[in-house]
Scaffold this active site. Sequence first.
Site, PDB file in Angstrom:
ATOM      1  N   ASN A  62       0.879  -1.162   0.000  1.00 38.92           N
ATOM      2  CA  ASN A  62       0.000   0.000   0.000  1.00 38.92           C
ATOM      3  C   ASN A  62       0.918   1.213   0.000  1.00 38.92           C
ATOM      4  OD1 ASN A  62      -1.653   2.204   0.649  1.00 38.92           O
ATOM      5  ND2 ASN A  62      -3.047   0.946   1.854  1.00 38.92           N
ATOM      6  N   VAL A  63       0.955   1.946  -1.101  1.00 34.13           N
ATOM      7  CA  VAL A  63       1.964   2.985  -1.297  1.00 34.13           C
ATOM      8  C   VAL A  63       1.759   4.229  -0.436  1.00 34.13           C
ATOM      9  CG1 VAL A  63       2.647   2.288  -3.609  1.00 34.13           C
ATOM     10  CG2 VAL A  63       0.688   3.819  -3.312  1.00 34.13           C
ATOM     11  N   ASN A  89       3.969   5.112 -10.289  1.00 32.18           N
ATOM     12  CA  ASN A  89       2.887   4.989 -11.258  1.00 32.18           C
ATOM     13  C   ASN A  89       1.526   4.693 -10.637  1.00 32.18           C
ATOM     14  OD1 ASN A  89       1.809   4.401 -14.108  1.00 32.18           O
ATOM     15  ND2 ASN A  89       1.475   2.448 -13.060  1.00 32.18           N
ATOM     16  N   TYR A 155      -8.593  14.804  -9.033  1.00 27.89           N
ATOM     17  CA  TYR A 155      -7.616  14.163  -9.912  1.00 27.89           C
ATOM     18  C   TYR A 155      -6.727  15.212 -10.585  1.00 27.89           C
ATOM     19  CZ  TYR A 155      -5.759  10.959 -13.455  1.00 27.89           C
ATOM     20  OH  TYR A 155      -4.928  10.200 -14.255  1.00 27.89           O
ATOM     21  N   ALA A 157      -6.095  18.284  -9.601  1.00 33.99           N
ATOM     22  CA  ALA A 157      -5.233  18.920  -8.607  1.00 33.99           C
ATOM     23  C   ALA A 157      -4.052  18.022  -8.247  1.00 33.99           C
ATOM     24  CB  ALA A 157      -6.040  19.252  -7.356  1.00 33.99           C
ATOM     25  N   LYS A 159      -2.663  15.623 -10.065  1.00 31.65           N
ATOM     26  CA  LYS A 159      -1.717  15.468 -11.161  1.00 31.65           C
ATOM     27  C   LYS A 159      -0.937  16.758 -11.429  1.00 31.65           C
ATOM     28  CE  LYS A 159      -2.470  11.137 -12.017  1.00 31.65           C
ATOM     29  NZ  LYS A 159      -1.413  10.128 -11.765  1.00 31.65           N
ATOM     30  N   ILE A 188      -5.364   6.386 -22.267  1.00 32.76           N
ATOM     31  CA  ILE A 188      -4.707   5.206 -22.823  1.00 32.76           C
ATOM     32  C   ILE A 188      -5.614   4.003 -22.594  1.00 32.76           C
ATOM     33  CG2 ILE A 188      -2.562   3.894 -22.874  1.00 32.76           C
ATOM     34  CD1 ILE A 188      -2.259   6.926 -23.425  1.00 32.76           C
TER      35      ILE A 188
END
Length: 250
Positions: A62-63, A89, A155, A157, A159, A188
Amino acid sequence: MKLQNKVAVVTGGGSGLGREFCIQMAHEGAKIVVADINKKNGEETVKLIEAAGGKAYCFEINVVKTEHINNLIASVLEVFGTIDILCNNAGITGERTKCHQVTEDSWDTVLEVNLKSIFLMSKAIIPIMIKQGGGVIINTASASGIIASAAGVEYTAAKHGVIGLTKQLSYEYGHEGIRVVAIAPGVIKTPLTKQFSNEDGPFHQLTMNAPAGRYGEPIEIAKVVTFLASKDASFIHGHVIPIEGGSTIL
């Protein structure tokens, strides 16, 4: 074999773009650490790499938990002895609605996974890179880190924050031999974006009106990441590389 014997940690490496990053870097000789919250997906990526003759190792993580990150680093150093490349990522989408309708929970969760995790992973691994004389950090931002879009406030904000963090880390650690760059993919074709990449999706008109006029393929992003991880990109520092078919120029 541009990454021969390099050790690359890829968060979110169990599926989508992360999986393709792992496969392409392994193809160039890197030893891959597939770090993912979904162990089953991570192990599948490892199998794909090993079937092609590469070397890979799966770690469930869990990052956003420092303890998990520290355990990951200890395991990687025990198995491989070094960390040369970090691909931050891992990411999630938000509620994709207007600001006044977004819940605090969505804001907190998206910012934590998409931005704070990069801070935590980088904070923990940078000292190792300094000690060994250098390394490369590649952060996955988004076209939504360059422009506003239907991706939603939390999202977008997050990024934008990824791009700012990338520049700051490059500024702070470039002279330590650490290159830090970001990529900004458009929509993608991955499992995460399947619901968006169709004619009824929120990004269809933007994507079709862009110069490329189509959705991207994971391998198109992975090849750029592999280049950025290699010495071929040794003079690229602190920048965000748009890989979005031209959608951000409109």
